[in-house]
Design an enzyme around this catalytic site. Structure first.
Site, mmCIF file in Angstrom:
data_model
loop_
_atom_site.group_PDB
_atom_site.id
_atom_site.type_symbol
_atom_site.label_atom_id
_atom_site.label_comp_id
_atom_site.label_asym_id
_atom_site.label_seq_id
_atom_site.Cartn_x
_atom_site.Cartn_y
_atom_site.Cartn_z
ATOM 1 N N GLY A 17 0.809 -1.218 0.000
ATOM 2 C CA GLY A 17 0.000 0.000 0.000
ATOM 3 C C GLY A 17 0.840 1.265 0.000
ATOM 4 N N GLY A 19 4.098 1.689 -0.875
ATOM 5 C CA GLY A 19 4.896 1.804 -2.088
ATOM 6 C C GLY A 19 4.049 2.240 -3.271
ATOM 7 N N PHE A 120 -13.269 0.038 16.551
ATOM 8 C CA PHE A 120 -12.030 -0.723 16.698
ATOM 9 C C PHE A 120 -11.457 -0.423 18.072
ATOM 10 C CE2 PHE A 120 -9.175 -2.746 13.355
ATOM 11 C CZ PHE A 120 -10.207 -3.347 12.680
ATOM 12 N N GLN A 242 4.199 -5.576 17.843
ATOM 13 C CA GLN A 242 2.821 -5.798 18.266
ATOM 14 C C GLN A 242 2.435 -7.265 18.112
ATOM 15 O OE1 GLN A 242 -0.851 -4.125 16.023
ATOM 16 N NE2 GLN A 242 -0.752 -3.110 18.004
ATOM 17 N N HIS A 244 -0.759 -9.389 17.871
ATOM 18 C CA HIS A 244 -2.201 -9.225 17.653
ATOM 19 C C HIS A 244 -2.930 -10.219 18.541
ATOM 20 C CE1 HIS A 244 -6.099 -8.914 15.769
ATOM 21 N NE2 HIS A 244 -5.664 -7.900 15.040
ATOM 22 N N LEU A 254 -4.516 -14.291 10.716
ATOM 23 C CA LEU A 254 -5.131 -13.180 11.433
ATOM 24 C C LEU A 254 -6.654 -13.269 11.447
ATOM 25 C CD1 LEU A 254 -4.898 -10.271 12.664
ATOM 26 C CD2 LEU A 254 -5.026 -9.442 10.323
ATOM 27 N N THR A 256 -9.483 -10.488 12.268
ATOM 28 C CA THR A 256 -9.517 -9.036 12.456
ATOM 29 C C THR A 256 -10.111 -8.598 13.792
ATOM 30 O OG1 THR A 256 -10.370 -6.944 11.631
ATOM 31 C CG2 THR A 256 -11.707 -8.878 11.191
ATOM 32 N N GLU A 257 -9.551 -7.485 14.284
ATOM 33 C CA GLU A 257 -10.098 -6.822 15.460
ATOM 34 C C GLU A 257 -11.542 -6.382 15.198
ATOM 35 O OE1 GLU A 257 -7.226 -4.288 17.256
ATOM 36 O OE2 GLU A 257 -8.695 -2.743 17.690
ATOM 37 N N ARG A 288 -4.386 -3.101 21.716
ATOM 38 C CA ARG A 288 -4.004 -4.472 21.387
ATOM 39 C C ARG A 288 -3.003 -5.044 22.381
ATOM 40 N NH1 ARG A 288 -3.485 -4.332 14.775
ATOM 41 N NH2 ARG A 288 -5.725 -4.395 14.414
ATOM 42 N N HIS A 355 2.493 -9.546 14.883
ATOM 43 C CA HIS A 355 1.666 -8.958 13.838
ATOM 44 C C HIS A 355 2.290 -7.750 13.162
ATOM 45 C CE1 HIS A 355 -1.980 -7.943 11.741
ATOM 46 N NE2 HIS A 355 -2.127 -6.797 12.358
ATOM 47 N N GLU A 391 5.291 0.267 6.904
ATOM 48 C CA GLU A 391 5.718 -0.452 8.102
ATOM 49 C C GLU A 391 7.225 -0.387 8.317
ATOM 50 O OE1 GLU A 391 3.907 -4.288 8.535
ATOM 51 O OE2 GLU A 391 5.098 -4.816 10.286
ATOM 52 N N ARG A 402 0.592 0.162 18.158
ATOM 53 C CA ARG A 402 -0.247 0.686 17.086
ATOM 54 C C ARG A 402 -1.714 0.365 17.338
ATOM 55 N NH1 ARG A 402 -2.541 -1.429 12.574
ATOM 56 N NH2 ARG A 402 -1.419 -3.407 12.499
#
Lengths: 591, 123, 238
Positions: A17, A19, A120, A242, A244, A254, A256-257, A288, A355, A391, A402
């Site tokens: 994303g 880049g 969230f 982090q 997760h 993963l 998702t939260e 988190r 994560h 990142e 985060r």
């Protein structure tokens, strides 16, 4: 080693994303831009992001304010996020998200036709006083996929030159340390080429693969961090990893939260909603780091689920089939595939899983990479020609922890910001660093070293050992003696990886060579992490130590800076001077 | 995105539509003829000739023969462009395909004209 | 268990061959990708693509015991009957119909070219509002089942029409993408998009075989999307 040179105004390394947002910006302005990615861009790890992109676009709540988002982010960072950067991200965010929508990103919608936002973790209204906010813009639970594909499509439209399946192996710097471009290998043919550019943008993502249990893709090997460290560029807050709360137990994939945002919650083996004890207000939507630690305490106290008591459950069935299938369709699929549990009927076994790398190459809000001039307490100076976004960068908007949904925002806001800055700098005339033959030799030394290897341990076994070491000594909870031991083990691994053997030396699509080069990078990240984690003698955000259980604002309300030349840990001041709002002063962090 | 001069309608939709419409014509025609045969029980040459010679059937037969021609041409043209290609049979493909298409086109035309002569020739 | 893998290295092999491996899975119902990773630990010259290992990036599309699928979300128990208990070998080949680069890696250029041909990006020339363009949930729902495509190429490389004419027939993946924009209430290039597909090959080579539907790892239905485009073309023409 004589190699071909190709020249561009700017090169972007990494097709995720950040880049692709940066390359899009530059392609739109007509500068000769190349995007180098070791995988076809839509295979980048951004594609795995699920829950959404947090941003105060005032859809769910017409009175929402980016300053509230900023407050949450500063608090979430445990006060070592730079407030000028967080201010920039939260205030520019809405415009950036609207741009994505105009590009075609298929956001989910509200009845009014606006972008759907879900709650969230760590989100509040009115600076923590107004209760839970719903600020995460979502495309079902496939926001990263939708975002990445949209950005790829826009790059196609605007004629970005892609070098897909080219692996950037080394940053090329001149004698002054200014960036001149990268050495990259065409994976299909094995040819190494020097990509020469006035601006080199690292958007190489994270390095979750330094741990054995991670939500990260197999490609997340910290290539940008490795290249930076080898070129003498420092990294900041690299001890902050982090975990997760909800990775599927065993598989690591993963969940998702957003599941908890939609109303799901965690239960222990007694069926108790234990987060009520740890975070009475926010409960399952606390930060988190808080949730992950609470889960680990439940497991360590013997209240874990399953035959070995080594995970807890995420309960979703009470949300009903319709909500699950419209809001969380991808999760239903993943859970059935990897946990053999249909969330409509049964809870998902989850465990905290590595994560996200909060640390990275220190940058300012334009993405310019920084180094400290004159030692550890020195003034930050930018490194000409080198930029980092996403990142791999540490702007720092995430500090020690985060918030969910802030990663995608970070990508597009700072990818765009770097693009805008480089665009303007190129217009005004940027210098091209000119490496000499010694510089080129240094940059290609690692390629030769693997090609010349005749015997030694295998890449796979060393990688496994490194991952296990990191998992055991630098996980959710950390202990001084275990970390000292871990630092030693990593140092030992450095020696052994330097002697390791690459069996396959063929040219065409040699992924064994790529994995060997990746292992070098994993090692660099692991070493920096280990030394920084051992050095930060306090508990803050994701960094939680048994031997130093409290936050120590007197000594550690600062960034850590790992210097690869001395392998020493230094400190750098946190920015507490936002431009348009008052400073958010450190407070005790409760949810 | 792809232009092709040898196709019937030079356009995918018209080819597709012609293929469907001709198929419907042939299906209806088959039902009528088979229905007539079943209704007759035993069929004599006179009965068959009389049935086929009436104006309604002459018109129907005309539709049928044109439908067969169009359907066959589109179908076979498609087959040639699927299988008689450089990808499938190598460099000579273009010549072979053109030849095959010419032969198919000629045969189709011949059958079409011959059929029309048979249908209307007795008048 | 036995694994039989298609091997071809352009530098050393005159022609491809199948190589047998013996892998100890401990009787576990691993994903096919896990098995490949175990094989690579034995033989690091084996080459395949992989990234997310959770079925969203689309890297590891391959032919698994005769059927295209993603290695990372195909468990041995679903690869083919008898594979899990070792009665039958796991047979892995590259996606059919595309040139093989090496082992299980195919050259996807033709596939991506077809994707690019459908102009897979939103086209809307009206000035953008200060906020997002509004879209009702009902309109948004129309692109469900379309935007989720991960470009793994399992569908297009299982389609005979794509095998015969990969340069002219867009193939199910690209057509699905095309309809994703045709169906988007925010896109204004409908007429131009349709005009570009109104030839005998781009769309009309679809014969409704539906291999694409049967192999799509995301459960999408390109055949239905193609049918919708055909209806739109018809509506525009009559």
């Amino acid at each position: 080693m004589s190699i071909r040179t190709v020249t561009f105004d700017a090169i972007v390394v990494g097709g995720g994303g950040a880049g692709m947002r940066a390359s899009l910006q530059m392609a739109q302005s007509g500068f000769k831009t190349a995007l180098i990615s070791k995988v076809f861009p839509t295979r980048s790890h951004t594609v795995s992001a699920q829950g959404g992109i947090t941003c105060a676009i005032a859809s769910a709540d017409p009175n929402d304010d980016w300053r509230w988002h900023m407050y949450d982010t500063v608090k979430g960072s445990d006060y070592i996020g730079d407030q000028d950067a967080i201010e920039y991200m939260c205030s520019v965010g809405p415009q950036t998200v609207f741009e994505l929508e105009h590009m075609g990103l298929p956001f989910s919608r509200t009845e009014e036709g606006r972008i759907y936002q879900r709650p969230f973790g760590g989100q509040s209204k009115n600076y923590g006083e107004g209760g839970q906010a719903a600020r995460t813009c979502a495309a079902a639970d496939r926001t990263g996929h939708a975002l990445l594909h949209t950005l790829y499509q826009q790059n196609l439209k605007n004629g970005t030159q892609f070098y897909s399946e080219w692996y950037a192996a080394e940053l090329v710097t001149d004698a002054r340390g200014h960036a001149a471009g990268v050495i990259a290998i065409c994976i299909e043919t094995g040819e190494a080429v020097f990509f020469k550019a006035k601006a080199t943008v690292f958007a190489t993502g994270g390095a979750g693969r330094i741990y054995s249990s991670t939500t990260n893709a197999l490609i997340n090997t910290g290539d940008g961090i490795g290249m930076a460290l080898r070129a003498g560029v420092p990294v900041q807050d690299i001890e902050m990893w982090q975990f997760h709360p909800t990775g599927i137990a065993g598989a690591g994939t993963l969940v998702t939260e957003g599941c908890r945002g939609e109303g799901g919650y965690l239960i222990n083996k007694d069926g108790e909603r234990f987060m009520e004890r740890y975070a009475p207000n926010a409960k399952d939507l606390a930060g988190r780091d808080v949730v992950a630690r609470s889960m680990m305490m439940e497991i360590l106290d013997g209240r874990g689920c399953g035959p070995n008591g080594d995970y807890v459950y995420l309960k979703l069935d009470h949300l009903g089939e319709e909500v699950l299938h419209t809001r969380l369709p991808g999760i239903c699929e993943l859970s059935k595939t990897f946990a053999h549990a249909d969330p409509v009927k049964e809870p998902i076994p989850v465990v905290p899983t590595c994560h996200y790398m909060m640390g990275g190459i220190p940058t300012n809000i334009h993405g310019q990479a920084l180094r400290l001039d004159g030692g550890h307490q020195g003034q930050a100076q930018h490194i000409p020609g080198l930029f980092a976004v996403g990142e791999v960068a540490c702007v720092s908007v995430h500090g020690a922890n985060r918030l969910g949904g802030n990663s995608l925002l970070d990508l597009v806001v700072f990818g765009r910001a770097a693009g805008l800055y480089i665009e303007e700098a190129l217009r005004q005339g940027m210098d091209q660093a000119e490496p000499n033959s010694d510089d080129m030799d240094r940059a290609t030394a690692r390629l030769r070293r693997w090609d010349d290897s005749r015997s030694g341990e295998s890449v796979a076994s060393l990688r496994k050992e490194l991952q296990t070491t990191m998992q055991n000594a630098f996980g959710v909870f950390r202990k001084g003696d275990l970390m000292i031991d871990g630092v030693k083990k990593v140092a030992d691994l450095r020696g052994r990886i330097g002697e390791a053997h690459l069996g396959d030396k063929s040219k065409a699509f040699n992924t064994a060579r790529i994995e060997a080069l990746e292992l070098d990078n994993l090692l660099e990240v692991a070493e920096a992490t280990a030394i920084a984690a051992e050095g930060r003698t306090e508990s803050r955000g994701a960094h939680s130590r048994y031997d130093y259980p409290d936050r120590d604002d007197e000594n550690w309300l600062c960034h850590s800076i790992f210097d690869p030349k001395t392998k020493q840990l230094g400190k750098r001041d946190v920015n507490f001077k936002p431009k348009t709002v008052d400073t958010f002063k450190p407070k005790v962090r409760t949810y | 995105m792809v232009t092709s001069v040898t196709t019937l309608g030079r356009n995918g939709l018209s080819d597709w539509l012609v293929q469907r419409v001709s198929a419907v014509i042939l299906a209806v025609y088959t039902v009528v003829v088979v229905g007539w045969l079943l209704a007759q029980g035993e069929v004599s040459y006179e009965a068959w000739s009389g049935f086929m010679g009436c104006l309604a059937m002459q018109i129907a037969n005309t539709f049928m023969i044109v439908a067969v021609g169009a359907h066959a041409w589109i179908g076979l043209w498609t087959v040639t462009t699927d299988y008689l290609t450089t990808r499938q049979i190598g460099a000579a493909a273009t010549g072979i395909r053109l030849l095959a298409q010419l032969v198919i086109a000629l045969l189709t035309l011949v059958y079409l004209l011959w059929g029309l002569v048979i249908i209307w020739g007795g008048v | 268990m036995k694994v039989s893998i298609y091997r071809y290295n352009p530098e050393t092999d005159r022609e491809p061959y199948m190589k047998e491996y013996e892998v100890d899975t401990g009787g576990k119902d691993l994903m096919v990708l896990d098995v490949l990773n175990l094989v690579k630990e034995q033989d690091d010259s084996l080459v395949y693509r992989r990234s997310c290992r959770e079925g969203v990036c689309g890297s590891d599309g391959m032919n698994i015991n005769g059927k295209n699928g993603l290695a990372c979300i195909t468990p041995l128990s679903l690869a083919a009957p008898g594979v899990l208990d070792g009665r039958k070998a796991l047979i892995l080949r590259p996606l059919p119909g595309l040139p093989v680069v090496r082992d299980l890696v195919v050259d996807m250029t033709m596939f991506y070219n077809q994707y690019e041909k459908v102009q897979p990006y939103l086209q809307n020339n009206t000035p953008a509002p200060a906020i997002e363009r509004l879209q009702s949930p009902a309109d948004r729902e129309k692109i469900d089942g379309l935007y989720e495509c991960i470009l793994c190429a399992c569908c297009s490389t299982s389609c005979p029409s794509f095998w015969w004419n990969p340069d002219k027939f867009l193939g199910p993946a690209a057509l699905l993408q095309s309809y994703r924009f045709l169906a988007d209430s925010r896109d204004q290039a409908t007429d131009e998009r349709l005009a570009r597909m109104d030839d005998p090959f781009s769309l009309f080579r679809c014969r409704g075989i539906m291999n694409c539907v049967s192999v799509c790892p995301k459960g999408l239905n390109p055949t239905r999307a193609i049918g919708h485009i055909r209806e739109m073309l018809l509506e525009r023409a009559v």
